[in-house]
Enzyme design. Structure first.
Site, PDB file in Angstrom:
ATOM      1  N   MET A 199       0.859  -1.188   0.000  1.00 15.06           N
ATOM      2  CA  MET A 199       0.000   0.000   0.000  1.00 15.06           C
ATOM      3  C   MET A 199       0.886   1.226   0.000  1.00 15.06           C
ATOM      4  O   MET A 199       1.907   1.240   0.659  1.00 15.06           O
ATOM      5  CB  MET A 199      -0.821   0.051   1.281  1.00 15.06           C
ATOM      6  CG  MET A 199      -1.842  -1.041   1.413  1.00 15.06           C
ATOM      7  SD  MET A 199      -2.811  -0.724   2.889  1.00 15.06           S
ATOM      8  CE  MET A 199      -4.015   0.440   2.260  1.00 15.06           C
ATOM      9  N   CYS A 200       0.480   2.236  -0.743  1.00 11.79           N
ATOM     10  CA  CYS A 200       1.271   3.464  -0.713  1.00 11.79           C
ATOM     11  C   CYS A 200       0.350   4.638  -1.004  1.00 11.79           C
ATOM     12  O   CYS A 200       0.134   4.986  -2.152  1.00 11.79           O
ATOM     13  CB  CYS A 200       2.396   3.413  -1.734  1.00 11.79           C
ATOM     14  SG  CYS A 200       3.449   4.854  -1.649  1.00 11.79           S
ATOM     15  N   LEU A 201      -0.219   5.173   0.020  1.00 11.72           N
ATOM     16  CA  LEU A 201      -1.038   6.364  -0.181  1.00 11.72           C
ATOM     17  C   LEU A 201      -1.143   7.144   1.122  1.00 11.72           C
ATOM     18  O   LEU A 201      -0.789   6.632   2.189  1.00 11.72           O
ATOM     19  CB  LEU A 201      -2.435   6.012  -0.716  1.00 11.72           C
ATOM     20  CG  LEU A 201      -3.446   5.432   0.251  1.00 11.72           C
ATOM     21  CD1 LEU A 201      -4.832   5.586  -0.345  1.00 11.72           C
ATOM     22  CD2 LEU A 201      -3.169   3.983   0.511  1.00 11.72           C
TER      23      LEU A 201
END
Lengths: 462, 153
Positions: free
Chosen positions: B89-91
């Site tokens: 995940m990257c946000l």
């Protein structure tokens, strides 16, 4: 505690005062005399200016005023108290008025004890800085006194406090904390150092800003990158701050499309520019200039026509190697009157291209150090002037230092066999036909096929 | 990893233990405090209801100056979770440039819970799933629920 006679009303009053204000100092020269320093802490920061400097400073504390009280015989019924106020930063007229207020209070008290009331009045008046106008202008001679006192008091107060550092989540004493100049958020020094040192080491200079979640979250306002000056105060090591300042400067220059870079491949430094002076003293950088200004800078109009070329200031000087060059054609400086054409930085000039062509057609690189060698006369056994490698000028192969000439005596080396002395006289130095790039390519192709054939032969023999 | 970082992780662990956000279970290996295992229940009001998702949370050496790294160990059909064996995940605050050191793991876990209820298709790591989520919600819900049955029970 002074040993006042409690039967004397004066002794009784001074005893009471001393229990309220333990900092009271007893004046030994008189039996009923005391001195007291009263802090001047305005209810809200008090704005001041100094002569010939319009900038406003907000002071949280001003130096204390010194109060001397002497109670003569006859106080409180017949004689008023002798009151003397001193404070170097307050005008004599204000001090005299405050003294007169005391006498008036004594008169109104009609023989009652009135000193506590008087001191309370003074303290109350101190909260509004004795009714001085806001902002008040002081003589510039008082500047160090007022500013230093305020800074010292603020620092002392900060040092006595305890803060919860939001990074390590631990309570820390003010003495090991730092308050951000701009937003006032407090973090412990070791967290700030660790975070900022890491970021600067990695070149992540956009992270050198307040660590609080409240900063820069509003969306509109960009987080402020801290100044080198502030980083030194945290404190960060001078070397680290220097690296930061130089990285930041480099980044700003790179953003500026109007800056040209030195055409020398080994240098490539930006041109000298008064917009981005070299950083000599990092402590002088208190604030980075606004970033927008840089973004708006337009690149110079690249104009191929002679008119355009003559109209812009083309002289640029490299800040790294001091080369003077033309910002348009990127050749070394040719003077203002010369017509020239704009050129991409990685595109070669006509001269450069010709040099390169000449080198590729007329030289043989040393097999060890690749330095190009050209033969003016003599045999084809070469010794590199740079690394002393022996090699063949015709095919460029490395030769046995012990017996370099055998190379020219092996029939299977068709390109070099019996050709040791080819072109030895140097009459025809224009080798185009013989040592040209095309012929070299043909030679290697031939050689590769020969080796392949030999290998095939060997294979079939087995 | 600095002692400061270790102390902070321990402190956060303590906070999580005394006040665990509802719908999750945090476990932690004494030998390696830089990796936490989180068992997250699919929120009731989401398509992931009934599922139990295993997540791994890894603290970088520069924690808390860099964000923790989160990955789904249980396969999940979600626009913001990479559809591979990493489940990364990257946000939001998981991005290094948006992370601020005062942020805590609890905030990260809350963000993930919120994303299960309401995915963020405009900041997706899986554009095709995001597109389906926006254009063909029925199909998205069906697949997501199907994956819960297959992988997250």
């Amino acid at each position: 505690m002074a040993d006042w006679d409690a039967d004397d009303e004066r002794g009784e009053e001074l005893n009471t005062l001393q229990s309220i204000y333990p900092e009271i100092v007893v004046d030994s020269r008189h039996s009923f005399a005391i001195t007291l320093d009263l802090d001047v802490v305005p209810a809200r920061p008090f704005p001041v200016t100094f002569d010939a400097d319009p900038s406003i400073h907000h002071l949280s504390c001003l130096p204390p005023i010194h109060l001397e009280i002497t109670l003569q015989d006859g106080y409180p019924t017949e004689c008023p108290p002798l009151l003397k106020l001193t404070a170097s930063w307050l005008s004599p007229s204000i001090l005299e008025k405050l003294e007169r207020d005391g006498i008036a209070l004594w008169e109104a008290s009609e023989g009652m004890l009135m000193l506590f009331g008087y001191i309370s009045d003074l303290q109350e008046a101190a909260e509004t800085v004795f009714g001085l106008t806001e902002p008040s202008t002081f003589s510039s001679q008082l500047r160090p006194l007022l500013l230093d006192y305020d800074a010292q008091q603020t620092r002392d107060k900060f040092n006595r406090e305890t803060f919860e550092c939001e990074v390590c989540l631990e309570p820390k004493k003010g003495t090991v904390c730092y308050r951000m100049k701009n937003c006032g958020h407090v973090f412990c020094v070791s967290c700030l150092q660790e975070g900022f040192n890491n970021s600067i080491k990695e070149g992540d200079i956009d992270n050198i800003k307040c660590m609080s979640m409240d900063c820069g979250k509003s969306g509109k306002k960009k987080d402020r990158i801290l100044s080198p000056n502030e980083l030194l105060q945290i404190p960060l090591a001078v070397d680290v701050v220097k690296r930061f300042a130089n990285l930041k400067r480099k980044k700003r220059i790179e953003k500026d499309k109007s800056i040209v870079y030195c055409p020398r491949q080994w240098c490539q430094a930006p041109e000298r520019s008064s917009k981005y002076p070299k950083i000599d003293d990092i402590t002088q950088i208190e604030e980075w200039e606004s970033e927008d200004e840089v973004e708006d800078a337009a690149p110079p109009a690249p104009d191929d026509g002679p008119k355009g070329a003559m109209n812009i200031d083309r002289l640029a000087i490299c800040e790294g190697c001091n080369l003077a060059f033309c910002r348009l054609c990127l050749a070394s400086w040719h003077g203002d009157r010369q017509w020239c054409q704009s050129r991409e930085a990685n595109e070669l000039t006509k001269d450069d291209q010709e040099s390169l062509n000449f080198i590729s057609q007329n030289t043989t690189p040393c097999p060890t150090c690749s330095v190009p060698a050209i033969k003016s006369y003599g045999c084809n056994h070469m010794t590199c002037f740079q690394c002393k490698t022996h090699f063949c000028y015709l095919c460029g192969s490395w030769l046995q230092p012990g017996n370099p000439y055998q190379h020219f005596n092996e029939p299977k080396r068709r390109a070099c066999y019996r050709r040791l002395m080819d072109l030895a006289t140097g009459e025809d130095v224009q080798f185009g036909g013989r040592r040209g790039a095309e012929q070299q390519a043909a030679f290697w192709e031939e050689e590769a096929m020969r080796i392949q054939a030999e290998e095939l032969d060997e294979g079939s023999e087995r | 990893m600095s002692t400061g970082a270790k102390k902070r992780i321990m402190r956060e662990y303590g906070e999580c233990m005394s006040d665990t956000p509802p719908g999750m279970k945090i476990t932690f290996d004494e030998q390696n405090m830089t990796e936490w295992e989180i068992l997250l229940d699919g929120p009731e009001q989401s398509v992931y209801a009934g599922g139990h998702f295993k997540l791994k949370l890894t603290f970088p050496n520069e924690y808390p100056f860099k964000p923790p790294v989160v990955s789904f160990k249980t396969k999940i059909y979600h626009p913001n979770v990479s559809n591979d064996d990493k489940g990364s995940m990257c946000l939001g605050l998981l991005r290094p440039e948006e992370w601020k050191p005062p942020n805590k793991v609890v905030a990260v876990l809350r963000l993930i819970q919120t994303l299960l209820i309401e995915p963020n298709p405009d900041d997706a790591i899986e554009p095709s799933i995001a597109n389906e989520y926006k254009e063909n919600r029925k199909e998205f819900d069906k697949t997501a629920k199907d994956w819960v049955k297959r992988y997250a029970k």
